[in-house]
Design a protein around this motif. Structure first.
Motif, PDB file in Angstrom:
ATOM      1  N   GLU A  28       0.853  -1.266  -0.282  1.00 18.45           N
ATOM      2  CA  GLU A  28       0.505  -0.194   0.072  1.00 18.45           C
ATOM      3  C   GLU A  28       1.133   1.465   0.315  1.00 18.45           C
ATOM      4  N   ILE A  29       1.924   1.074   0.434  1.00 17.04           N
ATOM      5  CA  ILE A  29       2.806   2.416   0.820  1.00 17.04           C
ATOM      6  C   ILE A  29       3.595   3.028  -0.923  1.00 17.04           C
ATOM      7  N   ALA A  30       3.738   1.433  -1.592  1.00 16.41           N
ATOM      8  CA  ALA A  30       3.972   1.388  -2.870  1.00 16.41           C
ATOM      9  C   ALA A  30       3.802   2.186  -4.101  1.00 16.41           C
ATOM     10  N   GLN A  31       2.345   1.755  -3.056  1.00 14.15           N
ATOM     11  CA  GLN A  31       0.964   2.176  -4.161  1.00 14.15           C
ATOM     12  C   GLN A  31       0.444   3.370  -4.095  1.00 14.15           C
ATOM     13  N   ARG A  32       0.336   4.142  -2.678  1.00 12.65           N
ATOM     14  CA  ARG A  32      -0.337   4.907  -2.308  1.00 12.65           C
ATOM     15  C   ARG A  32       0.269   6.836  -3.148  1.00 12.65           C
ATOM     16  N   TYR A  33      -0.714   8.038  -3.609  1.00  9.54           N
ATOM     17  CA  TYR A  33      -0.004   8.826  -3.877  1.00  9.54           C
ATOM     18  C   TYR A  33       1.043   9.420  -2.937  1.00  9.54           C
ATOM     19  N   ASP A  34       0.151  10.270  -1.322  1.00 11.64           N
ATOM     20  CA  ASP A  34       1.241  10.314  -0.470  1.00 11.64           C
ATOM     21  C   ASP A  34       2.139  10.513  -0.366  1.00 11.64           C
ATOM     22  N   PHE A  35       2.191   8.861  -0.323  1.00  2.96           N
ATOM     23  CA  PHE A  35       4.324   8.132  -0.021  1.00  2.96           C
ATOM     24  C   PHE A  35       4.792   8.326  -1.523  1.00  2.96           C
ATOM     25  N   LYS A  36       4.698   9.151  -2.868  1.00  2.00           N
ATOM     26  CA  LYS A  36       5.751   8.959  -3.574  1.00  2.00           C
ATOM     27  C   LYS A  36       6.315  10.135  -3.959  1.00  2.00           C
ATOM     28  N   GLY A  37       8.040   9.247  -3.832  1.00  3.61           N
ATOM     29  CA  GLY A  37       8.880   9.605  -3.672  1.00  3.61           C
ATOM     30  C   GLY A  37       8.998   9.526  -1.858  1.00  3.61           C
ATOM     31  N   SER A  38       8.894   9.343  -1.059  1.00  2.00           N
ATOM     32  CA  SER A  38       9.425   9.036   0.844  1.00  2.00           C
ATOM     33  C   SER A  38      10.292   8.019   0.239  1.00  2.00           C
ATOM     34  N   LYS A  39      10.954   8.154   1.808  1.00  2.72           N
ATOM     35  CA  LYS A  39      11.809   7.374   2.483  1.00  2.72           C
ATOM     36  C   LYS A  39      10.831   6.179   3.039  1.00  2.72           C
ATOM     37  N   SER A  40       9.675   5.938   3.574  1.00  2.27           N
ATOM     38  CA  SER A  40       9.166   5.737   3.723  1.00  2.27           C
ATOM     39  C   SER A  40       9.091   4.292   3.243  1.00  2.27           C
ATOM     40  N   ALA A  41       9.450   3.265   4.879  1.00  3.77           N
ATOM     41  CA  ALA A  41      10.130   1.907   4.921  1.00  3.77           C
ATOM     42  C   ALA A  41       8.739   1.178   5.938  1.00  3.77           C
ATOM     43  N   ILE A  42       9.345  -0.299   5.720  1.00  3.01           N
ATOM     44  CA  ILE A  42       8.204  -1.429   7.252  1.00  3.01           C
ATOM     45  C   ILE A  42       9.155  -2.694   7.093  1.00  3.01           C
ATOM     46  N   GLU A  43       9.282  -2.796   7.927  1.00  2.00           N
ATOM     47  CA  GLU A  43      10.408  -4.302   8.197  1.00  2.00           C
ATOM     48  C   GLU A  43       9.720  -5.280   9.437  1.00  2.00           C
ATOM     49  N   LEU A  44      10.220  -6.308   9.128  1.00  2.00           N
ATOM     50  CA  LEU A  44       9.883  -7.277  10.535  1.00  2.00           C
ATOM     51  C   LEU A  44      10.934  -8.142  10.593  1.00  2.00           C
ATOM     52  N   GLU A  45      11.793  -7.865  11.943  1.00  2.00           N
ATOM     53  CA  GLU A  45      12.771  -8.004  11.552  1.00  2.00           C
ATOM     54  C   GLU A  45      12.757  -8.795  13.201  1.00  2.00           C
ATOM     55  N   GLY A  46      12.112 -10.541  13.322  1.00  2.00           N
ATOM     56  CA  GLY A  46      12.072 -10.984  13.937  1.00  2.00           C
ATOM     57  C   GLY A  46      10.775 -11.063  15.437  1.00  2.00           C
ATOM     58  N   THR A  47      11.401 -10.676  16.745  1.00  2.00           N
ATOM     59  CA  THR A  47       9.633  -9.995  17.118  1.00  2.00           C
ATOM     60  C   THR A  47      10.118  -8.838  16.973  1.00  2.00           C
ATOM     61  N   GLU A  48      10.236  -7.265  16.442  1.00  2.00           N
ATOM     62  CA  GLU A  48      10.439  -6.288  16.075  1.00  2.00           C
ATOM     63  C   GLU A  48       9.797  -5.785  14.727  1.00  2.00           C
ATOM     64  N   ILE A  49       9.487  -4.675  14.730  1.00  2.00           N
ATOM     65  CA  ILE A  49       8.733  -4.050  13.124  1.00  2.00           C
ATOM     66  C   ILE A  49       8.998  -2.491  13.159  1.00  2.00           C
ATOM     67  N   LYS A  50      10.252  -2.611  11.900  1.00  2.00           N
ATOM     68  CA  LYS A  50      11.106  -1.374  11.921  1.00  2.00           C
ATOM     69  C   LYS A  50      10.490  -0.336  10.920  1.00  2.00           C
ATOM     70  N   ILE A  51      10.211   0.869  11.355  1.00  2.00           N
ATOM     71  CA  ILE A  51       9.290   1.487  10.405  1.00  2.00           C
ATOM     72  C   ILE A  51      10.427   2.995  10.468  1.00  2.00           C
ATOM     73  N   ILE A  52      10.612   3.341   8.981  1.00  2.00           N
ATOM     74  CA  ILE A  52      10.554   4.569   8.422  1.00  2.00           C
ATOM     75  C   ILE A  52       9.935   5.716   7.741  1.00  2.00           C
ATOM     76  N   ALA A  53      10.408   6.948   8.503  1.00  2.00           N
ATOM     77  CA  ALA A  53       9.511   7.791   7.255  1.00  2.00           C
ATOM     78  C   ALA A  53      10.319   8.897   7.305  1.00  2.00           C
ATOM     79  N   ASP A  54       9.568  10.326   6.367  1.00  2.00           N
ATOM     80  CA  ASP A  54      10.191  10.856   6.198  1.00  2.00           C
ATOM     81  C   ASP A  54       9.855  11.705   7.292  1.00  2.00           C
TER      82      ASP A  54
END
Length: 164
Positions: A28-54
């Motif tokens: 959904e982040i890849a498809q949404r217009y308001d996220f175009k060109g942003s550095k937003s990302a989400i990752e599931l690593e073991g028992t933790e979810i890491k989120i990075i955004a502008d």
């Protein structure tokens, strides 16, 4: 002589469903217009979810998307413990969400005391990351389950291994 009946109170997360929710959030982040060109990302690593955004606004938007995907997949929002928002490199912000698995000792003690307050003929004990409730009468055990469902301990509870 009547046998003892028992059940376990646990707090578990279906990691496969959580992984699916994270992957749907990525799409959904890849498809949404308001996220175009942003550095937003989400990752599931073991028992933790890491989120990075502008910025914090986009970070909150990513968390909202994740929460909606979790609800659709029947993963409790109480399964997440939110870390603090930290500045990251390149002017971005990040946040770590810890996945709550098992019942810690403090919550276990709260559950045991809640069971004792019911004044039923049952015993509750903390076993590692779960609470076992035993008693002679099945109806008493079912009353305990109903009472625990009405209380909020800040974690998602499941009742498993009902044995008679």
């Amino acid at each position: 002589m009547a046998k003892d009946c028992s059940f376990d109170v646990v707090s578990e997360v279906d990691l496969q469903e959580l992984d699916n929710a994270v992957n749907q959030t990525k799409k959904e982040i890849a498809q949404r217009y308001d996220f175009k060109g942003s550095k937003s990302a989400i990752e599931l690593e073991g028992t933790e979810i890491k989120i990075i955004a502008d910025n914090e606004y986009k970070l909150k938007a990513v968390i909202d998307i994740l929460q909606s995907k979790m609800i659709k997949r029947k993963v409790s929002l109480k399964a997440l413990t939110y870390g603090k928002v930290e500045p990251a490199s390149g002017g971005t912000v990040r946040q770590a969400l810890k996945i709550q698995k098992g019942i810690d000792k403090e919550k276990g003690k709260q559950i045991v005391s809640a069971v004792k307050e019911l004044k039923l003929k049952v015993q509750a004990q903390v076993l590692e990351d779960q609470v076992r409730v035993t008693g002679k009468n099945k109806d008493d055990l079912q009353a305990v389950i109903q009472a625990l469902k009405t209380k909020d301990f800040g974690i998602d509870l499941q009742f498993v291994n009902f044995r008679s």
